[in-house]
Write an enzyme that holds these catalytic residues in place. Sequence first.
Site, short mmCIF file in Angstrom:
data_model
loop_
_atom_site.label_atom_id
_atom_site.label_comp_id
_atom_site.label_asym_id
_atom_site.label_seq_id
_atom_site.Cartn_x
_atom_site.Cartn_y
_atom_site.Cartn_z
N LYS A 44 21.23 10.06 -14.68
CA LYS A 44 21.46 11.39 -15.26
C LYS A 44 22.78 11.39 -16.01
CE LYS A 44 21.52 16.29 -13.92
NZ LYS A 44 21.28 17.25 -12.82
N SER A 75 18.08 20.60 -13.65
CA SER A 75 18.80 20.04 -14.77
C SER A 75 18.57 18.55 -14.95
CB SER A 75 20.30 20.29 -14.56
OG SER A 75 20.75 19.63 -13.39
N SER A 108 17.99 21.21 -8.91
CA SER A 108 17.92 20.28 -10.04
C SER A 108 17.32 18.92 -9.70
CB SER A 108 19.31 20.07 -10.63
OG SER A 108 19.75 21.24 -11.26
#
Lengths: 446, 446
Positions: free
Chosen positions: A79, A149, A173
Site C-alpha cells: 500500500k 483505503s 480499510s
Amino acid sequence: MKTDLYRLTASEVVALTTSGQLTVEDYVKSLISRIEERDSAVKAWAFFDPELVLKSARELDAIPFEKRGPLHGVCVGVKDVIYTKDMPTQHNSPIYKDSLVPVDAACVKILRSAGALIFGKTQTTEFATCQKGTAAQNPHDSKRTPGGSSSGSGAAVGDLQCTISLGTQTGGSTIRPGSFNGIFALKPTWNAINREGLKIYSIMCDTLGLYTRSVEDLEMLASVFALEDDVTPEPTPLPLKGAKFGFVKTAVWPKATQGTQDAWALGKKLLEAEGAIVEEVELPAEFGVDGMGKWYPAVLAGEGRSAFLSEYAGSKDLLDPLIVSHVENSTGVTRAQQLEAYDEIAKLRPIIDSIASKYTALVTPSTTDEAPLLEEPLRFTGDASFNLMWTILHTPIINIPGFKGPNGCPLGLSLVTPRYHDQELLRVAKSVGKVWGEGGGWVSAL
Amino acid sequence: MKTDLYRLTASEVVALTTSGQLTVEDYVKSLISRIEERDSAVKAWAFFDPELVLKSARELDAIPFEKRGPLHGVCVGVKDVIYTKDMPTQHNSPIYKDSLVPVDAACVKILRSAGALIFGKTQTTEFATCQKGTAAQNPHDSKRTPGGSSSGSGAAVGDLQCTISLGTQTGGSTIRPGSFNGIFALKPTWNAINREGLKIYSIMCDTLGLYTRSVEDLEMLASVFALEDDVTPEPTPLPLKGAKFGFVKTAVWPKATQGTQDAWALGKKLLEAEGAIVEEVELPAEFGVDGMGKWYPAVLAGEGRSAFLSEYAGSKDLLDPLIVSHVENSTGVTRAQQLEAYDEIAKLRPIIDSIASKYTALVTPSTTDEAPLLEEPLRFTGDASFNLMWTILHTPIINIPGFKGPNGCPLGLSLVTPRYHDQELLRVAKSVGKVWGEGGGWVSAL
C-alpha cells in the site's frame, strides 16, 4: 512453464521456488503478463516497474537453496502509505508526488529478510484517510469499487496480480477491500506488527493489514511476523462439530442490505450443517451508538489534529478538505471528549475479549453488502460502519470470502477472537473458510 | 557582535533575527565556536557539520523579514533516533552507521516550517532503549552522565551549544537529562505531537520531548506544535499565592537520596514562602509496586517483541543484548500479562487526571538525585524510576531546574497536570520555575 503461474498462492510459490521447480523470474514474468492484460480494467498500481521487479527476481534466484527464506519469491503489493526503499511512496497526495524515501518500513524489512519480493506500490486513498476513491476498480466488476483505503492492495490480490499484499486499517480499510475483492484479509491485534514506516493517521487505531488468497498464506505471514499467542493452537484442523460461534450483528446492523443479510443467514446455516453451535450475541449498550458510536469519531478527530500538522504547516493547500478539517478540528471535538473516548473504549477491550473467549470465534459482518458501483467524482469506497469498532477494540479480525451479493460480486463475513489470539483466529478461519468458500455461493470468474 | 550570542534563548534569538538586529549566520558562528571550545568535554553530538549549518543559516538570512517564521534562526539539536533529511540518523547502532534517510520526521518538518534551523544530531543510547550510556558527558561535571537516553540533547542545551533540542521519552529519557543538565524538559501529553519518523520502542509510552533553557521557549514550541488545551490559560503570570500543589512522592520515594530529599523540602518551602498551599498526596495502591510497578514493565516487554523484530530479522548480531532479549521475550511476559497491564493502566489515567485537577499542579521528583558519576564500561545514564509512571499515564510533565545536589550539580523537580493541559502546565512552570530557579541554590557556572 505453466501459463497461469500467477494463480499460485504464497505457500505454492515457496514450495516451488525453494525446491528448484520454479524460478522467481518465471513466476514474476507470469505476474507481469497478468498485469499487462488486466491493468486497464483494475488499475491497482500507484507504482509498478517490471524491470525493477525482474532484477529483484534474478537476485532472489541467485540465492543458494539453503539460504532461501520462508517467503522466497512471494511477490508483495505494498500500500502506497508504506515506505519501500526502492520505490516511491506517494500517499496519493500531490505533496508526495514521485517522492522516494529510500528506507523500508519495518514490515517491509521483515518481509524482505524472509525472501519476499517487494513487487509494487498499490493505490491508496489520500494518506489512507478519505473516502474519496482511487483509480482502482474492482476486478470482479470494474464498474464497482474495490473498497478503500487499501484499494489497490485488495484489487491486486483479488485479480491475481501479486501473491499477497499489505494494507492498513484505521476504520475498515483492510476488511472492506477483503470483502469486496473476495479474498482473505487479516487485521492482526493492534501493534502486534510494528508500524514504523507507515503513515500515521490514528495511533490508537492504525494497524497493518494482510491480504492473501488462502489461510495457509496468512499462517506463513503470521510466522514471519512472529504473531504468537500465549498458547500455540493445535496444528490439526479445528473440528467445526461442537464449535461455538457468536454472531454479533452490532448496533449498525440496520445498515446491512440484501447481500449481507443473505450471507448472514447462509453463513449460520453452513456452520450448523457442520455441527457447530450458533448463537446470536447482543453486546452491552456501551458498544452501541451512544457509546462506541460517539467515542470512535472522537478519537479520530482528536488524533487527526496532530497526525497531519506537518503537512498542514507546509502545504495546506494541497491537502484534502477532510484532512484540513481534522487539523483545524472543525468538528469541535474537545480534548475532554477525546480523553473520555480513550478511557471508555479502554474499558470495553477486556469486555469484548471476555465475550469472545466464550466462543470459538465471533462472527460479524465485513461490509454492508457487495461493493457499490463507482460514481464520479467521489468514487466512494464503501461503508466502514461494521469495521470501526473492532479496529479500536484492537482485536484481531479476518474477512472470510465466499458469499455472493445480489449482483454476483463477492462479499465476506468476519471472524473475531480476543486480542493476541491471532494464531487461534487463523485456525478457526481455515475451517470456516473451507465451508463458506465451498457453500457460500460465490466463485471467482477470474 | 556580542561574543556570547550562544547564550541566547530561543525567544531572544527570534526577537533579534526577525527584527534584523542579528543574522542567523552570526548566531550560528557563535554556537560553532562554543562547540569547538567545549566539545571535548561534553561530546554531545552524534553528527555535526559546521558547513551544512552555515549554509542553512545563510538560507534563512535570505528570507525576507515578512516571511520569517516564529522560530526563525532557532538552532535545534535533534536526538539521533529522529529522521532529518540532510543528516544521518544512526540510532547509536552499528546497523545504521552513516545511514542517511533523506526525510524529516513530522516534528522536524513542523520546526523547519516555522523557520528553525536543524543544527545537528545528538547522542542517544542505542535506539533510545538501553541504559548503557553514550559518549556524552555532563556539561556541569564531565565525570558525570548527562542522563539518557536523550544524552546529547540534554547536554547540548545545558552547555549552550544549541538553542533548543528534541528528545524522546519511553521511560525517563526526557525528564532525567533535563534534571541532570539543569534545563527545562517538557514531555507533552502522549501523542499530542506526531511521532512519525521517530524510532518506535513502545507505542504506548514513546513521546517526543522538548529541551529549552526557559519556559518562554517552551511556550513558543507549544504554539508551533499546536499543543492546545480545551481552555486556553490566562496570559498573565500565575499567582503562586493561594495556588495549591500536591507533592507526590510515589511508591519509589525510598530511592530518593540526599539531593532529591533536599530539593523536595526546599521546593516546598519556597512555594510556601510565596503563599502557596502545599500538600503531600498519597496515590491509591494501584499506582504502587504491585500495580504500576509490574504493569509498566509488562507493556514494555510486550511491545518490545514487535518493536525490534525488523532489526532482529536482519542483523541480530549487531543488536544490544537487551534488545535481543525483548524480541525473544526472555522475561517470559505473557500476552495476557501485557493486556492486563494495558487495561489496568488505562483505568488509572482518568484517576490521575482527577487527582491532578484538584491542584494547580502535582509535584514529583525528576530523578533520584544529581547525575551519577560515569563508570566504564556501562556509563549508566541514571535511574528512571521516578519517570516511568508518568510516561505511561500520558500526562504532560516538565522538569524545573534550580536545585543543587550534594556535589554541586543540578537537579530538578517535576510538575504534572492532567492530560491535554500542556499550556496550563507551562503557565504553572513559569511561576514555579522563577521561584525555584532563584531560590533553589544551583547557579550554572557555564
